[in-house]
Design a protein around this motif. Structure first.
Motif, PDB file in Angstrom:
ATOM      1  N   UNK A  54      41.133  46.340  35.185  1.00 46.78           N
ATOM      2  CA  UNK A  54      41.992  45.622  34.230  1.00 46.78           C
ATOM      3  C   UNK A  54      42.170  44.175  34.678  1.00 46.78           C
ATOM      4  N   UNK A  55      42.506  43.273  33.727  1.00 47.86           N
ATOM      5  CA  UNK A  55      42.784  41.891  34.124  1.00 47.86           C
ATOM      6  C   UNK A  55      44.180  41.790  34.736  1.00 47.86           C
ATOM      7  N   UNK A  56      44.474  40.670  35.411  1.00 47.31           N
ATOM      8  CA  UNK A  56      45.848  40.336  35.756  1.00 47.31           C
ATOM      9  C   UNK A  56      46.421  39.586  34.556  1.00 47.31           C
ATOM     10  N   UNK A  57      47.726  39.737  34.302  1.00 44.66           N
ATOM     11  CA  UNK A  57      48.321  39.101  33.124  1.00 44.66           C
ATOM     12  C   UNK A  57      49.403  38.099  33.506  1.00 44.66           C
ATOM     13  N   UNK A  58      49.459  36.994  32.752  1.00 38.64           N
ATOM     14  CA  UNK A  58      50.543  36.019  32.860  1.00 38.64           C
ATOM     15  C   UNK A  58      51.243  35.999  31.504  1.00 38.64           C
ATOM     16  N   UNK A  59      52.479  36.537  31.451  1.00 39.08           N
ATOM     17  CA  UNK A  59      53.263  36.532  30.211  1.00 39.08           C
ATOM     18  C   UNK A  59      54.080  35.243  30.233  1.00 39.08           C
ATOM     19  N   UNK A  60      53.819  34.349  29.288  1.00 42.70           N
ATOM     20  CA  UNK A  60      54.302  32.975  29.426  1.00 42.70           C
ATOM     21  C   UNK A  60      54.990  32.505  28.138  1.00 42.70           C
ATOM     22  N   UNK A  61      56.253  32.075  28.253  1.00 42.99           N
ATOM     23  CA  UNK A  61      56.971  31.559  27.094  1.00 42.99           C
ATOM     24  C   UNK A  61      58.462  31.475  27.391  1.00 42.99           C
ATOM     25  N   UNK A 158      51.083  41.559  37.168  1.00 48.30           N
ATOM     26  CA  UNK A 158      51.583  40.895  35.960  1.00 48.30           C
ATOM     27  C   UNK A 158      52.696  39.950  36.392  1.00 48.30           C
ATOM     28  N   UNK A 159      52.599  38.696  35.974  1.00 48.91           N
ATOM     29  CA  UNK A 159      53.652  37.716  36.247  1.00 48.91           C
ATOM     30  C   UNK A 159      54.238  37.285  34.908  1.00 48.91           C
ATOM     31  N   UNK A 160      55.577  37.298  34.791  1.00 49.67           N
ATOM     32  CA  UNK A 160      56.176  36.700  33.597  1.00 49.67           C
ATOM     33  C   UNK A 160      56.933  35.443  34.017  1.00 49.67           C
ATOM     34  N   UNK A 161      56.873  34.420  33.157  1.00 54.17           N
ATOM     35  CA  UNK A 161      57.532  33.150  33.495  1.00 54.17           C
ATOM     36  C   UNK A 161      57.928  32.402  32.233  1.00 54.17           C
ATOM     37  N   UNK A 162      59.035  31.646  32.331  1.00 48.60           N
ATOM     38  CA  UNK A 162      59.452  30.749  31.247  1.00 48.60           C
ATOM     39  C   UNK A 162      58.755  29.400  31.373  1.00 48.60           C
ATOM     40  N   UNK A 172      54.821  24.706  42.098  1.00 44.82           N
ATOM     41  CA  UNK A 172      54.132  25.521  43.105  1.00 44.82           C
ATOM     42  C   UNK A 172      52.934  24.798  43.709  1.00 44.82           C
ATOM     43  N   UNK A 173      52.468  25.294  44.843  1.00 57.19           N
ATOM     44  CA  UNK A 173      51.357  24.653  45.561  1.00 57.19           C
ATOM     45  C   UNK A 173      50.066  24.779  44.757  1.00 57.19           C
ATOM     46  N   UNK A 174      49.106  23.878  44.999  1.00 59.92           N
ATOM     47  CA  UNK A 174      47.820  23.965  44.304  1.00 59.92           C
ATOM     48  C   UNK A 174      47.133  25.316  44.527  1.00 59.92           C
ATOM     49  N   UNK A 175      47.300  25.899  45.727  1.00 57.79           N
ATOM     50  CA  UNK A 175      46.648  27.192  46.014  1.00 57.79           C
ATOM     51  C   UNK A 175      47.197  28.290  45.098  1.00 57.79           C
ATOM     52  N   UNK A 180      46.613  31.559  39.924  1.00 58.98           N
ATOM     53  CA  UNK A 180      47.175  31.992  38.635  1.00 58.98           C
ATOM     54  C   UNK A 180      46.259  31.547  37.488  1.00 58.98           C
ATOM     55  N   UNK A 181      45.818  30.293  37.532  1.00 56.89           N
ATOM     56  CA  UNK A 181      44.967  29.770  36.447  1.00 56.89           C
ATOM     57  C   UNK A 181      43.614  30.475  36.413  1.00 56.89           C
ATOM     58  N   UNK A 182      43.056  30.768  37.592  1.00 58.24           N
ATOM     59  CA  UNK A 182      41.700  31.316  37.655  1.00 58.24           C
ATOM     60  C   UNK A 182      41.603  32.815  37.536  1.00 58.24           C
ATOM     61  N   UNK A 183      42.682  33.534  37.880  1.00 60.63           N
ATOM     62  CA  UNK A 183      42.582  34.999  38.006  1.00 60.63           C
ATOM     63  C   UNK A 183      43.478  35.761  37.032  1.00 60.63           C
ATOM     64  N   UNK A 184      44.283  35.039  36.223  1.00 61.74           N
ATOM     65  CA  UNK A 184      45.218  35.709  35.312  1.00 61.74           C
ATOM     66  C   UNK A 184      44.889  35.351  33.866  1.00 61.74           C
ATOM     67  N   UNK A 185      45.006  36.324  32.985  1.00 66.95           N
ATOM     68  CA  UNK A 185      44.848  36.101  31.546  1.00 66.95           C
ATOM     69  C   UNK A 185      46.221  35.784  30.972  1.00 66.95           C
TER      70      UNK A 185
END
Length: 201
Positions: A54-61, A158-162, A172-175, A180-185
């Motif tokens: 499965x992918x990793x998810x970023x729930x964003x809003x 899964x990460x959720x963020x406002x 957050x740090x560039x690392x 998050x940008x490269x590995x999360x949908x």
């Protein structure tokens, strides 16, 4: 499952798309109900087909748009399939790493170390509300350790963020941002704060 699963009645069937406007958002230029139908369907698909591919998810809003609710729906379905799930707020999870590091020889420190190991090893880790915690060098280090360890082990997160992408990069740090940008949908959450709508606001 962690501290965020107290309500007990979260389910995809009860997720009410009628609470999202069916007219285009003047800022984002999308129709919230259509966008949320797609995000909800993606969450449901993730839960029902969960596996180590499965992918990793970023729930964003923004606040009050259903990120925590859909995270809880996913957690229930995945846990019911027999997978191990940890579900924590970002602040509680990162505090745990700090306690494990600085209170090593105490009972509290040992309990925290056990929890951090569980968070790194479980099949699915849900990190709720990233960005509401106090950001310090220690918390940045803990967050990087948690995300990176899980990626290396092939465990799903899964990460959720406002926070928007720009706000994440400022905080957050560039690392961390690169992982998050490269590995999360990313799944967008748009609309008006549902809690306010339910109060008649």
């Amino acid at each position: 499952l962690g501290t965020l699963m107290r309500r007990g009645d979260e389910s995809f069937e009860k997720f009410d798309l009628s609470l999202y406007p069916n007219t285009p958002d003047p800022v984002k230029h999308v129709v919230p109900r259509e966008t949320m139908a797609l995000s909800c369907a993606a969450c449901r698909r993730f839960a029902e087909n969960f596996s180590q591919t499965s992918p990793n998810l970023l729930l964003q809003g923004g606040t009050g748009l259903g990120k925590t609710y859909l995270s809880a729906c996913i957690a229930r379905v995945v846990a019911d399939k027999g997978f191990s799930v940890c579900y924590e707020s970002a602040s509680a999870a990162l505090d745990c790493f700090e306690t494990a590091k600085f209170s090593r020889d105490t009972e509290e420190g040992e309990a925290a170390a056990l929890r951090t190991r569980r968070m790194q090893d479980c099949d699915l880790m849900i990190l709720d509300d990233l960005g509401t915690e106090m950001v310090t060098p220690m918390s940045q280090s803990a967050l990087y350790t948690l995300i990176n360890t899980r990626l290396v082990k092939g465990k799903k997160t899964i990460i959720s963020t406002n926070l928007s992408d720009d706000q994440l990069q400022k905080k957050y740090t560039p690392q961390i941002c690169s992982r998050i940008a490269g590995e999360f949908t990313a799944l967008p959450f748009v609309g008006r704060d549902i809690r306010l709508i339910k109060k008649g606001g």
